[in-house]
Design an enzyme around this catalytic site. Structure first.
Site, PDB file in Angstrom:
ATOM      1  CG  ASN A 124      11.688  15.624  16.882  1.00 32.54           C
ATOM      2  OD1 ASN A 124      12.384  13.599  16.406  1.00 32.54           O
ATOM      3  ND2 ASN A 124      12.739  15.808  17.144  1.00 32.54           N
ATOM      4  CD1 TRP A 125       7.800   9.439  19.127  1.00 35.34           C
ATOM      5  CD2 TRP A 125       8.114   7.686  17.460  1.00 35.34           C
ATOM      6  NE1 TRP A 125       7.081   9.253  19.116  1.00 35.34           N
ATOM      7  CE2 TRP A 125       6.656   8.115  18.619  1.00 35.34           C
ATOM      8  CE3 TRP A 125       8.563   7.009  17.167  1.00 35.34           C
ATOM      9  CZ2 TRP A 125       5.922   6.854  18.312  1.00 35.34           C
ATOM     10  CZ3 TRP A 125       7.612   5.689  16.698  1.00 35.34           C
ATOM     11  CH2 TRP A 125       5.662   6.427  17.312  1.00 35.34           C
ATOM     12  CE  LYS A 126      14.120  16.304  20.809  1.00 34.79           C
ATOM     13  NZ  LYS A 126      14.912  16.549  21.553  1.00 34.79           N
ATOM     14  CG  HIS A 186      15.252  19.123  15.662  1.00 33.90           C
ATOM     15  ND1 HIS A 186      15.844  19.646  16.270  1.00 33.90           N
ATOM     16  CD2 HIS A 186      13.832  18.972  16.036  1.00 33.90           C
ATOM     17  CE1 HIS A 186      15.017  18.900  18.396  1.00 33.90           C
ATOM     18  NE2 HIS A 186      14.715  19.424  17.756  1.00 33.90           N
ATOM     19  CD  GLU A 239      17.838  17.198  19.610  1.00 35.13           C
ATOM     20  OE1 GLU A 239      17.265  17.531  21.167  1.00 35.13           O
ATOM     21  OE2 GLU A 239      17.141  16.493  18.802  1.00 35.13           O
ATOM     22  CD  GLU A 296      12.320  22.388  18.254  1.00 32.91           C
ATOM     23  OE1 GLU A 296      11.177  21.182  18.040  1.00 32.91           O
ATOM     24  OE2 GLU A 296      13.191  21.806  17.855  1.00 32.91           O
ATOM     25  N   GLY A 336      14.401  19.830  25.689  1.00 36.18           N
ATOM     26  CA  GLY A 336      14.803  18.424  26.539  1.00 36.18           C
ATOM     27  C   GLY A 336      14.996  19.821  27.777  1.00 36.18           C
ATOM     28  CB  SER A 356      10.242  22.058  27.744  1.00 34.68           C
ATOM     29  OG  SER A 356      11.767  21.149  27.524  1.00 34.68           O
ATOM     30  N   GLY A 414       9.103  16.533  21.903  1.00 27.64           N
ATOM     31  CA  GLY A 414       9.985  15.829  21.809  1.00 27.64           C
ATOM     32  C   GLY A 414       9.490  14.700  22.748  1.00 27.64           C
ATOM     33  N   GLY A 415      10.110  15.298  24.005  1.00 27.88           N
ATOM     34  CA  GLY A 415       9.746  13.986  25.063  1.00 27.88           C
ATOM     35  C   GLY A 415       8.418  13.287  25.761  1.00 27.88           C
TER      36      GLY A 415
END
Length: 252
Positions: free
Chosen positions: A9-11, A96, A98, A168, A174, A214, A235-236
């Site tokens: 997930n590149w957001k 998600h 967010e 999640e 994050g 994470s 994610g990151g």
């Protein structure tokens, strides 16, 4: 046997040019894992054409981070399922945290999007998870029950094969904090039992449940070793080809 699934997930990161560069660096790394692990990348909508073109001829799938539940209409800023499939993408991220927080996405909207995704033959990845206060108040199971039941409302067992769930814990997204492997496995087992109650044990046993929050190369192997964890929504750590490859390697 559930095939491991690892999703990036590149957001809201990467231009189309940066996305193309990532794919060029990532694909040569995964030749051994290409058949063992299902891999999908969820870039920002503007990057979808570049990523679809970049993975052409490979086993890597592409998905959108969001879509509207309507097939078309006066919904400025939204994209429809048919637009996503027309580009050649085959996956969709739904609910998600967010999107729930910043896009005011409700449990009802998650369900409507799921029904739309299935009609359009998109593989839906439904996100569920609790806030830190809810975990501290021992409300994790109540939250997962509510979100899972709401998401799967009006879904019949024969429709369920494509559905993927991603657990999640919101407090781990994050933040650098990660649920312990046992905490994650317990939540996954609870979700699987909820699915069994709704759709039957055979559907629940075949449904893949991913962990997100994470996930990094340093903790991926221990998380993936848990019997109930079928992969990761990353994610990151998915923004760098080498880092994401190490997580795919852990899943294989």
């Amino acid at each position: 046997m559930r095939r491991p699934f690892v999703a990036a997930n590149w957001k809201m990161y990467k231009t189309p040019q940066q996305a193309t560069s990532f794919i060029a660096g990532f694909l040569p790394l995964i030749s051994e894992q290409a058949t063992q692990v299902e891999i999908a990348i969820f870039p920002p909508a503007i990057d979808l054409p570049a990523v679809v073109a970049g993975v052409q001829g490979s086993t890597v799938g592409v998905g959108a981070q969001n879509m509207h539940f309507a097939d078309e209409g006066a919904y400025t800023g939204e994209i429809a399922a048919g637009m996503i499939t027309a580009l050649g993408a085959g996956y969709i991220l739904i609910g998600h945290s967010e999107r729930r927080q910043y896009g005011f996405e409700t449990d009802e909207m998650v369900n409507r999007k799921l029904l739309t995704a299935l009609r359009h033959n998109l593989v839906p990845v439904i996100c569920v998870g609790e806030h830190l206060e809810e975990r501290n108040d021992e409300q994790t199971e109540a939250v997962l029950h509510k979100q899972t039941y709401a998401a799967l409302k009006d879904i019949h067992p024969e429709q369920a094969a494509p559905i993927v769930i991603a657990y999640e814990p919101i407090w781990a997204i994050g933040t650098g904090k990660t649920a312990t492997p046992q905490m994650a496995a317990d939540a996954h087992k609870f979700i699987r039992n909820e699915v069994a109650e709704l759709l039957g044990r055979s559907v629940a046993e075949s449904m893949r449940i991913l962990y997100g929050g994470s996930v990094k190369p340093e903790n991926a192997r221990e998380l993936m070793a848990q019997e109930e964890i079928d992969g990761a929504l990353v994610g990151g750590a998915s923004l760098d080809p080498a880092s994401f490859y190490k997580i795919v390697q852990a899943a294989s």
